[in-house]
Design a protein around this motif. Structure first.
Motif, short mmCIF file in Angstrom:
data_model
loop_
_atom_site.label_atom_id
_atom_site.label_comp_id
_atom_site.label_asym_id
_atom_site.label_seq_id
_atom_site.Cartn_x
_atom_site.Cartn_y
_atom_site.Cartn_z
N TRP A 40 32.49 38.51 -3.73
CA TRP A 40 33.79 37.84 -3.64
C TRP A 40 33.91 37.26 -2.24
N ILE A 41 34.10 35.94 -2.16
CA ILE A 41 34.28 35.26 -0.87
C ILE A 41 35.64 34.56 -0.91
N SER A 42 36.67 35.27 -0.53
CA SER A 42 38.03 34.74 -0.62
C SER A 42 38.25 33.56 0.33
N ASP A 43 37.47 33.48 1.40
CA ASP A 43 37.62 32.39 2.36
C ASP A 43 37.24 31.03 1.77
N LEU A 44 36.59 31.01 0.62
CA LEU A 44 36.24 29.75 -0.03
C LEU A 44 37.34 29.25 -0.96
N ALA A 45 38.41 29.99 -1.05
CA ALA A 45 39.58 29.59 -1.84
C ALA A 45 40.55 28.83 -0.95
N PRO A 46 41.46 28.06 -1.55
CA PRO A 46 42.48 27.40 -0.73
C PRO A 46 43.34 28.45 -0.02
N SER A 47 43.82 28.09 1.16
CA SER A 47 44.70 29.00 1.90
C SER A 47 45.99 29.20 1.11
N PRO A 48 46.68 30.30 1.35
CA PRO A 48 47.97 30.51 0.67
C PRO A 48 48.93 29.34 0.91
N ASP A 49 48.95 28.77 2.11
CA ASP A 49 49.83 27.63 2.38
C ASP A 49 49.47 26.41 1.53
N LEU A 50 48.17 26.14 1.40
CA LEU A 50 47.74 25.00 0.60
C LEU A 50 48.06 25.23 -0.88
N PHE A 51 47.80 26.42 -1.35
CA PHE A 51 48.10 26.76 -2.74
C PHE A 51 49.59 26.55 -3.01
N ASP A 52 50.44 27.07 -2.13
CA ASP A 52 51.89 26.93 -2.30
C ASP A 52 52.32 25.47 -2.25
N ALA A 53 51.71 24.70 -1.36
CA ALA A 53 52.06 23.28 -1.25
C ALA A 53 51.69 22.52 -2.52
N PHE A 54 50.54 22.84 -3.11
CA PHE A 54 50.10 22.16 -4.33
C PHE A 54 51.01 22.48 -5.51
N TYR A 55 51.44 23.72 -5.60
CA TYR A 55 52.30 24.12 -6.72
C TYR A 55 53.78 23.96 -6.41
N GLY A 58 58.81 26.11 -3.07
CA GLY A 58 59.80 25.90 -2.03
C GLY A 58 59.93 24.46 -1.56
N ARG A 59 59.18 23.54 -2.16
CA ARG A 59 59.25 22.13 -1.75
C ARG A 59 58.62 21.25 -2.83
N THR A 60 58.64 19.97 -2.59
CA THR A 60 58.01 19.03 -3.51
C THR A 60 56.50 19.22 -3.45
N PRO A 61 55.84 19.31 -4.61
CA PRO A 61 54.38 19.51 -4.61
C PRO A 61 53.65 18.34 -3.94
N ILE A 62 52.56 18.66 -3.26
CA ILE A 62 51.71 17.61 -2.68
C ILE A 62 50.89 16.99 -3.81
N THR A 63 50.39 15.81 -3.57
CA THR A 63 49.58 15.12 -4.58
C THR A 63 48.19 15.74 -4.64
N LEU A 64 47.48 15.44 -5.70
CA LEU A 64 46.11 15.92 -5.86
C LEU A 64 45.22 15.38 -4.74
N ASP A 65 45.43 14.14 -4.35
CA ASP A 65 44.62 13.57 -3.26
C ASP A 65 44.85 14.30 -1.95
#
Length: 133
Positions: A40-55, A58-65
């Motif tokens: 398991w290499i958790s560092d290869l996953a998106p950061s919690p901040d990026l994950f939250d921003a995408f979904y 608490g704010r408007t989701p960021i675009t896929l790009d």
């Protein structure tokens, strides 16, 4: 040898080779005896901040790009992990990147972006330069 991508809950197949869980968090309620991955290499996953921003937590989701761009930026700090996985593939081993059981859209999942980064690492190596043992 190929780089494969799957959800962690998909049963392992004989040709999966080295299975790597690339989720930020370990699956809940899963006993260690039922883990379907080698590492398991958790560092290869998106950061919690990026994950939250995408979904849009608490704010408007960021675009896929924007998500892709930010994930690729985050992975700059993970070149060592990416290079190690590229080494395995260069040596003839299949690497299977595993993500969440809830992640059903493989084409937008970070595991697909990560597979592309591993392939890019392999291509960027100078021809004739041996890979580390």
């Amino acid at each position: 040898m190929p780089i494969k991508t799957k959800r962690w809950c998909v049963p392992a197949e004989p040709d999966d080779g080295f299975r790597v869980l690339v989720c930020r968090y370990r699956p809940r309620g899963l006993p260690k005896a039922k883990e379907t991955w080698n590492v398991w290499i958790s560092d290869l996953a998106p950061s919690p901040d990026l994950f939250d921003a995408f979904y849009g937590k608490g704010r408007t989701p960021i675009t896929l790009d924007v998500y892709r761009e930010r994930y690729l930026q985050e992975m700059q700090a993970q070149r060592e992990h990416i290079s190690a996985l590229a080494d395995r593939v260069d040596k003839g081993e299949t690497v299977t990147l595993l993500c969440s059981k809830d992640c059903i859209l493989e084409q937008i999942c970070h595991r697909t972006l990560l597979a592309q980064l591993i392939e890019a690492a392999r291509r960027s190596r100078a021809p004739g330069v041996p890979t580390p043992p």
